[in-house]
Scaffold this active site. Structure first.
Site, PDB file in Angstrom:
ATOM      1  N   HIS A  24      11.217  -1.245  -8.943  1.00 31.99           N
ATOM      2  CA  HIS A  24      11.556  -1.340 -10.534  1.00 31.99           C
ATOM      3  C   HIS A  24      10.436  -1.268 -11.402  1.00 31.99           C
ATOM      4  O   HIS A  24       9.970  -2.030 -12.366  1.00 31.99           O
ATOM      5  CB  HIS A  24      12.398  -2.423 -11.075  1.00 31.99           C
ATOM      6  CG  HIS A  24      11.950  -3.798 -10.671  1.00 31.99           C
ATOM      7  ND1 HIS A  24      10.660  -4.383 -10.976  1.00 31.99           N
ATOM      8  CD2 HIS A  24      12.754  -4.903 -10.258  1.00 31.99           C
ATOM      9  CE1 HIS A  24      10.793  -5.666 -10.456  1.00 31.99           C
ATOM     10  NE2 HIS A  24      11.723  -5.999  -9.846  1.00 31.99           N
ATOM     11  N   HIS A  78      16.793 -17.080  -3.627  1.00 26.47           N
ATOM     12  CA  HIS A  78      16.446 -16.122  -4.716  1.00 26.47           C
ATOM     13  C   HIS A  78      17.909 -15.199  -4.666  1.00 26.47           C
ATOM     14  O   HIS A  78      18.070 -14.496  -3.702  1.00 26.47           O
ATOM     15  CB  HIS A  78      15.322 -15.518  -4.714  1.00 26.47           C
ATOM     16  CG  HIS A  78      15.047 -14.492  -5.909  1.00 26.47           C
ATOM     17  ND1 HIS A  78      15.655 -14.580  -7.122  1.00 26.47           N
ATOM     18  CD2 HIS A  78      13.840 -13.697  -5.913  1.00 26.47           C
ATOM     19  CE1 HIS A  78      14.999 -13.735  -7.842  1.00 26.47           C
ATOM     20  NE2 HIS A  78      14.174 -12.913  -7.131  1.00 26.47           N
ATOM     21  N   GLU A  80      17.996 -12.158  -6.532  1.00 24.26           N
ATOM     22  CA  GLU A  80      17.699 -10.890  -6.604  1.00 24.26           C
ATOM     23  C   GLU A  80      18.009 -10.018  -5.400  1.00 24.26           C
ATOM     24  O   GLU A  80      18.117 -10.375  -4.216  1.00 24.26           O
ATOM     25  CB  GLU A  80      16.196 -10.571  -7.285  1.00 24.26           C
ATOM     26  CG  GLU A  80      15.924  -9.067  -7.871  1.00 24.26           C
ATOM     27  CD  GLU A  80      14.607  -8.963  -8.413  1.00 24.26           C
ATOM     28  OE1 GLU A  80      14.002  -9.996  -8.425  1.00 24.26           O
ATOM     29  OE2 GLU A  80      14.470  -7.985  -9.017  1.00 24.26           O
ATOM     30  N   ASP A  82      17.003  -7.760  -3.639  1.00 26.25           N
ATOM     31  CA  ASP A  82      16.119  -7.571  -2.209  1.00 26.25           C
ATOM     32  C   ASP A  82      16.372  -8.655  -1.406  1.00 26.25           C
ATOM     33  O   ASP A  82      15.792  -8.420  -0.468  1.00 26.25           O
ATOM     34  CB  ASP A  82      14.614  -7.151  -2.778  1.00 26.25           C
ATOM     35  CG  ASP A  82      14.125  -8.224  -3.693  1.00 26.25           C
ATOM     36  OD1 ASP A  82      14.807  -8.831  -4.739  1.00 26.25           O
ATOM     37  OD2 ASP A  82      13.038  -8.209  -3.830  1.00 26.25           O
ATOM     38  N   HIS A 145      10.780 -16.314 -10.119  1.00 32.64           N
ATOM     39  CA  HIS A 145      10.469 -15.425 -11.806  1.00 32.64           C
ATOM     40  C   HIS A 145      12.010 -15.340 -12.136  1.00 32.64           C
ATOM     41  O   HIS A 145      12.077 -14.628 -13.110  1.00 32.64           O
ATOM     42  CB  HIS A 145       9.736 -14.179 -11.596  1.00 32.64           C
ATOM     43  CG  HIS A 145      10.715 -13.116 -10.664  1.00 32.64           C
ATOM     44  ND1 HIS A 145      11.134 -11.855 -11.128  1.00 32.64           N
ATOM     45  CD2 HIS A 145      11.064 -13.175  -9.312  1.00 32.64           C
ATOM     46  CE1 HIS A 145      11.404 -11.342 -10.190  1.00 32.64           C
ATOM     47  NE2 HIS A 145      11.722 -12.014  -9.071  1.00 32.64           N
ATOM     48  N   ASP A 164       9.584 -15.110  -3.234  1.00 33.70           N
ATOM     49  CA  ASP A 164       8.810 -14.134  -3.846  1.00 33.70           C
ATOM     50  C   ASP A 164       7.346 -14.546  -3.908  1.00 33.70           C
ATOM     51  O   ASP A 164       6.530 -13.982  -4.043  1.00 33.70           O
ATOM     52  CB  ASP A 164       9.312 -13.828  -5.287  1.00 33.70           C
ATOM     53  CG  ASP A 164      10.474 -12.655  -5.470  1.00 33.70           C
ATOM     54  OD1 ASP A 164      10.547 -11.963  -4.305  1.00 33.70           O
ATOM     55  OD2 ASP A 164      11.146 -12.746  -6.460  1.00 33.70           O
ATOM     56  N   HIS A 225       8.198 -11.343   1.017  1.00 33.22           N
ATOM     57  CA  HIS A 225       7.569  -9.948   0.850  1.00 33.22           C
ATOM     58  C   HIS A 225       6.354  -9.899   1.500  1.00 33.22           C
ATOM     59  O   HIS A 225       5.478 -10.781   1.618  1.00 33.22           O
ATOM     60  CB  HIS A 225       7.312  -9.530  -0.502  1.00 33.22           C
ATOM     61  CG  HIS A 225       8.578  -9.323  -1.283  1.00 33.22           C
ATOM     62  ND1 HIS A 225       9.618  -8.199  -0.916  1.00 33.22           N
ATOM     63  CD2 HIS A 225       8.977  -9.741  -2.235  1.00 33.22           C
ATOM     64  CE1 HIS A 225      10.624  -8.347  -2.032  1.00 33.22           C
ATOM     65  NE2 HIS A 225      10.431  -9.406  -2.824  1.00 33.22           N
TER      66      HIS A 225
HETATM   67 FE1  FEO Z   1      12.595 -11.328  -7.167  1.00 35.60          FE
HETATM   68 FE2  FEO Z   1      11.721 -10.150  -4.185  1.00 35.60          FE
HETATM   69  O1  FEO Z   1      12.890 -10.540  -5.689  1.00 35.60           O
END
Ligand code: FEO
Length: 393
Positions: A24, A78, A80, A82, A145, A164, A225
């Site tokens: 993004h 989380h 999101e 991903d 976040h 994250d 990640h």
């Molecule tokens: Fe906030 Fe890795 O997604």
């Protein structure tokens, strides 16, 4: 597609997205990983999923060590996409599993997916869940976040599954930081912080404080990640840098960001650079024609002085400068001192739009500087005097 054990009975079952070049708006030249972890215990527990398009690989790794019918809990740190994109697919295979998340996480899951029939265990900071030989302790980290963000600590292994936080968009053969060049991993962790977590420095400081208050003794940080930080030295290094970055760095550096059409703003950027160099201030210069915005933002973590230059195009900001301003504005760097400059052909004034961003961010600044067409030597001298005013702030 085997699972990889990172601690006794705790497996990495994530995926590596080698071909990811953009997240993004954030340029990711090293790709990324979506790390998912499986804890084999009396109550088998999966922590986080992966992007939906990489689900097959995640499912194969899980299936290499357990049967889906045996999964008791799925911790969603989380929502999101991903990390939760394939949670509906996992829930179809493991409908008996209870989702462990916080109130905001439940709301976000219900807003994204058809969650009919899903059972939840809602947690808050300080809650724990015994799954057999392992105890999971939870720490919500709202707005680090997303509102739903949280971290899971495996007490017996002194392992923080940080989602994250402390991550890097970095795909490699390695699973652990110690298997890769440390400086490159840390550079990517810094880039990740600058481009994802920059607006949330207060929340990062609060999370570090909460981890201390809870007495978490962390020997390994496994983010969602990139690579896993292991051992007190690596854990101390990344925690120390987060404390520094959350305080907005500000190591007194100067950053010059500009674009140019016929060289006028490039000449002024060079003149500004000379002033910082003469003053002994570390300075970096980025031309947006060749630099990606996410690369530029890393330097904002250390910068006190920000100089942004725009070549006027059709009485507007130059598109790449406008795009950079939008991206930078959203990341909300604090405690900077700014100087907006630019060149124009027919009509001055566009540079005020840069100044408006400085003002909205609450930065100190000096008066913007604009010049018609090519700056001559007397103009350069006046511009350099403006840069010297900036240094006095
Ligand atoms: Fe906030 Fe890795 O997604």
């Amino acid at each position: 597609m085997d699972a990889k054990e990172i601690k006794p009975s705790i497996y990495w079952v994530g995926v590596k997205d080698w071909n990811l070049t953009e997240f993004h708006g954030y340029s990711t030249p090293h790709g990324s990983t979506y790390n998912s972890y499986l804890i084999l215990d009396e109550k088998i527990t999966l922590v986080d999923g992966v992007k939906a398009y990489m689900s097959k690989e995640n499912l194969a790794r899980i299936a290499s060590v357990t049967d889906f019918s045996k999964i008791a809990y799925i911790v969603v740190n989380h929502v999101e996409m991903d990390h939760s994109g394939n949670i509906p697919e996992i829930m179809k295979l493991a409908p008996q599993a209870k989702i462990v998340t916080n109130t905001a996480g439940k709301m976000a899951l219900e807003a994204h997916f058809d969650t009919a029939g899903w059972e939840y265990q809602i947690i808050k900071t300080g809650d724990s869940l015994n799954i057999g030989a392992h105890t999971l302790e939870f720490m919500t980290t709202p707005m680090l976040h997303w509102p739903d963000s949280m971290m899971t600590y495996v007490k017996e292994d002194k392992l923080l599954l940080s989602n994250d936080g402390f991550g890097q968009h970095f795909a490699s053969d390695a699973l652990f930081v110690k298997e890769a060049p440390f400086d490159i991993v840390m550079e990517n962790a810094k880039s990740y912080y600058a481009n994802i977590l920059f607006p949330f420095g207060c929340q990062a400081e609060k999370a570090l404080q909460t981890a201390g208050d809870l007495g978490l003794d962390i020997e390994m940080i496994a983010p969602s990640h990139g690579l896993i930080w292991s051992g007190k030295d690596e854990v101390g290094a990344i925690l120390g840098n987060y404390a520094k970055w959350a305080g907005c760095g500000n190591e007194g550096k100067a950053v010059i960001v500009y674009d140019t059409m016929w060289g006028a703003t490039a000449t002024m950027a060079e003149a500004a650079m000379a002033v910082f160099q003469d003053a002994g201030i570390p300075v970096v210069k980025h031309c947006l024609a060749v630099k990606n915005v996410s690369e530029v933002m890393v330097d904002f973590l250390d910068a006190k002085y920000v100089v942004i230059g725009n070549p006027t195009l059709n009485n507007q900001l130059f598109p790449r400068v406008a795009g950079f301003l939008t991206y930078m504005h959203g990341l909300q760097p604090k405690n900077k001192a700014g100087l907006a400059f630019g060149s124009y052909g027919w009509k001055p004034g566009v540079v005020k739009k840069i100044q408006e961003v400085f003002d909205d961010l609450g930065w100190q600044s000096v008066e913007p500087f604009e010049e018609k067409y090519t700056p001559k030597s007397d103009v350069i001298e006046r511009f350099q005097e403006r840069v010297r005013e900036l240094i006095k702030l």
